[in-house]
Motif scaffolding. Structure first.
Motif, PDB file in Angstrom:
ATOM      1  N   UNK A 139      -2.107 100.844   6.393  1.00 44.32           N
ATOM      2  CA  UNK A 139      -1.387 101.505   5.196  1.00 44.32           C
ATOM      3  C   UNK A 139      -0.916 102.635   5.459  1.00 44.32           C
ATOM      4  N   UNK A 140      -1.789 103.541   6.337  1.00 47.09           N
ATOM      5  CA  UNK A 140      -1.710 104.982   6.363  1.00 47.09           C
ATOM      6  C   UNK A 140      -0.299 105.436   6.690  1.00 47.09           C
ATOM      7  N   UNK A 141       0.269 104.864   7.588  1.00 47.81           N
ATOM      8  CA  UNK A 141       1.832 105.366   7.662  1.00 47.81           C
ATOM      9  C   UNK A 141       2.649 104.851   6.801  1.00 47.81           C
ATOM     10  N   UNK A 142       2.453 104.038   5.713  1.00 47.68           N
ATOM     11  CA  UNK A 142       3.364 103.466   4.746  1.00 47.68           C
ATOM     12  C   UNK A 142       3.101 103.751   3.621  1.00 47.68           C
ATOM     13  N   UNK A 143       2.114 104.365   2.814  1.00 50.34           N
ATOM     14  CA  UNK A 143       1.897 104.693   1.722  1.00 50.34           C
ATOM     15  C   UNK A 143       2.767 105.936   0.737  1.00 50.34           C
ATOM     16  N   UNK A 144       2.882 106.865   1.457  1.00 45.32           N
ATOM     17  CA  UNK A 144       3.581 107.959   1.191  1.00 45.32           C
ATOM     18  C   UNK A 144       4.917 107.625   1.074  1.00 45.32           C
TER      19      UNK A 144
END
Length: 496
Positions: A86-91
């Motif tokens: 999820x890290x690359x997609x959350x923001x």
């Protein structure tokens, strides 16, 4: 590169939106809006059709979101072994969703020709889009330009004062209107200067209203526990001892009420008599307003405030009702589970704002937990108005980023809007006692462990915004859109 940008209005919209984020806390570089807002309106005017205008609005909002919401990734990093994907997609995903609201004022602006009418429609529609952001899809009222004025110190104190009448939405409306003034050349700059001067003068005069403290000394316990928590028994016991030791230190400094941050208690205080006995052995009958999880049944967990004053059952409880999606519960329309494992299936929400009364020696207070403090006009029960507001939170999940500082700026605005002192206790900071004018009376910084004891300020009379609430921004949005449409279309007809 400059030629490429010149021929790429969508990229320029994105960059202007990202620049606008510099006006947000903690940077507060408000002059960037004098360039960013006119640029957005020019790009809107140059758009060849409605579809391209909608994309321009979306890209502007996406830039604003990416620069203003980058910190949303921090909690995911605390459980990166599970949610690494999820890290690359959350923001980007959150920013993409929030950016849809920026399309509303951009399309509305195209309903009238360039000029004053367009500015009025744009400002009113911007306000309407912010209102939609508070209520639609669980609500996420963040990155509002009214919070830009929560500048630390005297300057912020002055410019926050109109919020007592028009709230954060009204400050946002004024910000949009003034930011568009460079479009009118020298005349616009004169209006800008006089507008800011009048705003500042009003704020300065309002701050001359006398303000005094109550006799009650409140203690804020900032334990600075690590996140995510260590649930091993030795760690839980160590955390419990730290809370007891810090509470004892608070009593030695004359505290008449002790406040713990969100979910600070390692034990379920509402249902654990042994924990209450151990606490009472240190604090006696001094009221403790503690953040604690609460179990109603084996499948019903609440994020709560539990008020104790001795070993007997709690004097009062409050359950958080504005839960954080993906952090405290999963929206039903999402088919996969992506909340932290510690939450299980998610918390059960409470029933709404609540005033806690009949606590010996403590004036009635409105209880709020964490995220709830950003919901202007929805944080207290106006039919059972309290004398002060308690906001417990745990911003340690967001690290040393803009997130905790933006959250704190929102809390200052709630105090001004309601005319009530607000005591904010955060696990790792920023914790503070804030008076009804938004002034920080005493505070502890971010990533600090300590005890703060300060007198609770007196409340002010009911403000206009507290009395009328969200009806004010609804009427402001409607009024400015209608005025803009009437003025703009009248000018259009007269020019034919």
């Amino acid at each position: 590169m400059s030629e490429k940008l010149k021929n790429s209005p969508l990229m320029r919209a994105f960059l202007w939106g990202a620049l606008a984020a510099a006006a947000l806390p903690p940077v507060h570089l408000l002059p960037v809006l004098l360039f960013s807002v006119p640029a957005l309106l020019r790009l809107t005017e140059e758009a060849p059709n409605w579809k391209r205008a909608a994309f321009i609005g979306w890209f502007y909002g996406f830039g604003l979101g990416m620069a203003g919401l980058y910190w949303i990734t921090e909690p995911i990093l605390t459980e990166a072994q599970t949610f690494w994907w999820l890290v690359p997609f959350a923001a980007p995903l959150l920013s993409a969703a929030v950016a849809c609201y920026t399309v509303i004022p951009v399309l509305a602006a195209r309903l009238v020709p360039a000029g004053l009418g367009r500015i009025l429609v744009f400002a009113g529609a911007w306000l309407a889009s912010n209102l939609a952001q508070q209520f639609l899809f669980t609500g996420f009222p963040w990155n509002f330009w009214g919070t830009d004025w929560a500048i630390p110190g005297v300057l912020g104190n002055i410019f926050l004062q109109p919020a007592a009448t028009i709230g954060v939405y009204g400050l946002t409306l004024l910000t949009v209107l003034l930011s568009a003034m460079p479009l009118f050349g020298k005349r616009g700059l004169v209006i800008l200067v006089f507008g800011v001067a009048a705003w500042g003068g009003y704020g300065y005069l309002r701050l001359q209203i006398p303000e005094q403290n109550t006799a009650l000394k409140v203690a804020l316990i900032q334990p600075d526990f690590q996140e995510p928590p260590d649930y091993s028994r030795p760690a839980l016991i160590a955390n419990w001892r730290r809370l007891l030791e810090m509470s004892h230190a608070a009593l030695l400094n004359g505290a008449g009420a002790i406040i713990w941050p969100e979910a600070a208690s390692p034990w379920l205080l509402a249902s654990d008599p042994v924990a209450r006995q151990q606490l009472a052995a240190v604090t006696g009958t001094t009221p403790v307003i503690a953040g604690s999880l609460r179990m109603v049944s084996p499948t019903d967990f609440r994020n709560s405030i539990v008020v104790t004053a001795g070993p007997q059952p709690p004097l009062a409880t409050y359950d958080k009702w504005k839960l954080v999606p993906f952090g405290e519960y999963m929206p039903k329309w999402i088919p996969i589970k992506i909340i932290p494992s510690m939450v299980g299936r998610g918390f059960t929400p409470g029933t709404g704002p609540k005033t806690i009364s009949n606590i010996p020696g403590v004036p009635p207070f409105g209880a709020t937990i964490c995220y709830e403090a950003i919901f202007t006009g929805q944080i207290i029960n106006e039919h059972d108005r309290p004398d002060w507001i308690v906001n417990v939170t745990d911003d340690a999940w967001f690290g040393n980023t803009a997130g905790p500082r933006q959250h704190f700026a929102d809390a200052r605005l709630r105090a001004v809007e309601e005319g009530l002192p607000l005591v904010r206790n955060a696990n790792s900071g920023i914790s503070a006692v804030i008076d009804p004018f938004g002034r920080v009376v005493a505070s502890m910084p971010l990533n600090y462990q300590g005890v703060l004891v300060a007198n609770l300020p007196n409340p002010q009379p009911v403000t206009v915004y507290a009395r009328w609430g969200l009806r004010i921004p609804f009427m402001l949005a409607l009024t400015f859109v209608l005025l803009g449409l009437i003025y703009g279309n009248t000018r259009r007809l007269s020019n034919k």
